[in-house]
Every structure is written in structure tokens, then in C-alpha cells.
Scaffold this motif. Structure first.
Motif, short mmCIF file in Angstrom:
data_model
loop_
_atom_site.label_atom_id
_atom_site.label_comp_id
_atom_site.label_asym_id
_atom_site.label_seq_id
_atom_site.Cartn_x
_atom_site.Cartn_y
_atom_site.Cartn_z
N UNK A 29 102.53 22.42 87.36
CA UNK A 29 102.19 21.33 86.90
C UNK A 29 100.53 21.29 86.93
N UNK A 30 99.95 20.36 86.07
CA UNK A 30 98.42 20.11 86.03
C UNK A 30 97.95 19.24 86.84
N UNK A 31 96.64 19.32 86.87
CA UNK A 31 95.93 18.09 87.69
C UNK A 31 95.25 17.02 86.69
N UNK A 32 94.75 16.14 87.20
CA UNK A 32 94.28 15.03 86.56
C UNK A 32 92.66 14.76 86.64
N UNK A 33 91.86 14.66 85.90
CA UNK A 33 90.45 14.60 86.17
C UNK A 33 89.99 13.06 85.75
N UNK A 34 89.57 12.33 86.72
CA UNK A 34 88.96 11.18 86.25
C UNK A 34 87.41 10.96 86.09
N UNK A 91 89.65 8.10 81.40
CA UNK A 91 88.24 7.50 81.25
C UNK A 91 88.24 6.14 81.95
N UNK A 92 86.96 6.04 82.60
CA UNK A 92 86.90 4.62 83.22
C UNK A 92 85.54 4.29 83.39
N UNK A 116 89.96 2.40 80.68
CA UNK A 116 89.96 1.62 81.76
C UNK A 116 88.74 1.01 82.15
N UNK A 117 88.59 -0.43 82.11
CA UNK A 117 87.46 -1.05 82.61
C UNK A 117 87.80 -1.83 83.91
#
Length: 279
Positions: A29-34, A91-92, A116-117
Motif C-alpha cells: 500500500x502507498x502513503x498519503x502526502x498532505x 491539498x489543504x 479542503x479549506x
């Protein structure tokens, strides 16, 4: 980003990228970058502000890197389900500046990039951000202006996701239990009443969190919580203390973030977060 820090990241980057690739292959599985920004409101980038041209270049870097940009809550759900695609990114934006809804969001929407804001709900009642107090009145009512309720609703109807950034943007670890609950619960309720839909994500102001704050966020009804501790999110990271990096002005630094080259700074992030904001 300071030249010395960037130089270290340049050296670390190949190792970080190789580790990410190997881990994804072995674990399956792969990771998530925020990644995050605050406002997009001018020609140049300075502090919390990102220049419009720089912002477009950031998005170009994401595209060239092959980022799979997903809605935040979907990305977190797929992280735990083990179904994230490689190079998944969410994206935030923090705070709730008008420049996000009138400048950044149209650019993102045209590129088909979900975002997301995180909104400080007190701006709906006229709150102004403490860290902008030194700016002139004209600047505060212009490029530093918080979004209005109507602007937030209109952007949300167009697809902008909205999360909570508390009521008044306090340093959460310093609050007593009653005030902590009030900041988390009242902001969620105010935004849900405004938007007519559930709000289940929160970004901790200035990244201030600890186990007590995280537990309070769970009790307040949130399923996603965002810090400012840099690094890749894997399924060993608690969903209410997810890692995130804010994007510096230089697009090369964003590439380093995506490859994991600035993860070595996470202990510094946690050390700095103990003291709270300077304002």
C-alpha cells in the motif's frame, strides 16, 4: 526554505524516495502526502502569502511529479483501506481567507483538483486574525480579508470542501477541557449549520496538538485531524494526527516535500510546537 536546509534535503532526497518506493512495494500500500497553504493573494510569496504565479508553479510541480490528488476524506479512508494509489496527495488551506475562495479555488477547480479549506468559524461573526493586526486597515480589508459566509457557501456549492480550524484559532494544548471542547464542537456546529452538511475534519491551529487534544477532537465528532508535523502518512499514523507540510515559495522545495526529503525536520516541528504561537 533556508539554503542549508535545502542542501541537506537535496542529499537526503534520493534516500527518502528510495525508502518510499521500497516501503510501498513491500507493504503493498502507498502513503498519503498532505500539503497546505494559507492564502494566495499577490505577485510574490511572503510568509503566509503565496503569489499567484508561484501557486500555479506549485500545481505544475504536482502534475509533473504525477500526483494523484484526492479529496481529503476519501484519501484518508483509502489510506486505512489500503487502496491508495501511488503518489496520493491531498491539498489543504488554513484559516479562511477570501483569497482562497476568489483566487486559489477557481484555479484549482479549473484543473480538477479537490481541496479542503479549514475555516476559523469566528470569522463568520467578524473575527479578524490576530497575526494580521500589524497590517494597515486597508490591507486587512483587502488582500488579507477573511471570506464571508456567502462566499464560503458559494465555493462549497462548487465543490470546495470545508473543515474546521476551531472558533478563534487558539493554542489548543493550553486550554482547559471546557474551552477545548467549546473550540472544537462550536466550530463544527457553526460550519455545519452554514453549509448544511457534516464537517468531520479539523486542522489544529498552528499545529498545536497532544494526546489530550486529539482525544477531544475524537469526542467532538471529527474523523480526520491535521497537524503540521512533516512526513508521509502511512497506516500507522493516527487519523486524528495526520502529518502535513506547508508549501514554501520555491517549487523545488515542494518537490523535496513530495519525495520526503524534509521529513528529517519532523522532530524540530514537534519541538517548536511545544511553545505555542508567537502572537
Amino acid at each position: 526554505m533556508r539554503p542549508g536546509t535545502r542542501a541537506v534535503a537535496t542529499v537526503v532526497r534520493p534516500v527518502a524516495l528510495a525508502h518510499r518506493t521500497i516501503a510501498g512495494t513491500l507493504v503493498g500500500s502507498h502513503g498519503l502526502t498532505l500539503v497546505g497553504w494559507h492564502r494566495v493573494d499577490g505577485r510574490t510569496s511572503d510568509g503566509l502569502s503565496t503569489g499567484v504565479d508561484d501557486f500555479r508553479r506549485h500545481l505544475d510541480v504536482l502534475e509533473r511529479w504525477g500526483a494523484r490528488v484526492l479529496p481529503l476524506e476519501e484519501a484518508v479512508a483509502r489510506l486505512w483501506a489500503g487502496t491508495l494509489p501511488d503518489r496520493a496527495v491531498a491539498l489543504t488551506f488554513d484559516d479562511g481567507y477570501a483569497s482562497v475562495v476568489d483566487t486559489a479555488w477557481p484555479i484549482l477547480r479549473d484543473r480538477g483538483l479537490p481541496t479542503t479549506l479549514f475555516v476559523v468559524s469566528g470569522i463568520l461573526d467578524g473575527l479578524r486574525f490576530a497575526w494580521d493586526a500589524h497590517e494597515s486597515a486597508a490591507c486587512r480589508s483587502g488582500r488579507l480579508r477573511p471570506a464571508t459566509a456567502d462566499e464560503l457557501v458559494a465555493a462549497a456549492h462548487e465543490g470546495l470542501d470545508v473543515g474546521s480550524h476551531t472558533v478563534s484559532h487558539p493554542w489548543l494544548p493550553a486550554l482547559d477541557d471546557a474551552d477545548l471542547r467549546r473550540e472544537l464542537v462550536d466550530s463544527r456546529i457553526a460550519l455545519e449549520d452554514l453549509l448544511g452538511r457534516p464537517v468531520r475534519s479539523v486542522a489544529y491551529p498552528t499545529g498545536g496538538w497532544d494526546p489530550r487534544v486529539r482525544a477531544a477532537a475524537v469526542a467532538a465528532g471529527y474523523t480526520v485531524g491535521i497537524t503540521v508535523d512533516r512526513g508521509l502518512n502511512t497506516d500507522v499514523v493516527h487519523p486524528l494526527s495526520l502529518r502535513r507540510a506547508f508549501v514554501p515559495s520555491d517549487p523545488a522545495d515542494l518537490r523535496h516535500i513530495l519525495d520526503g526529503a524534509y521529513t528529517f525536520l519532523r522532530p524540530l516541528d514537534r519541538w517548536r510546537s511545544r511553545g505555542g504561537p508567537s502572537w
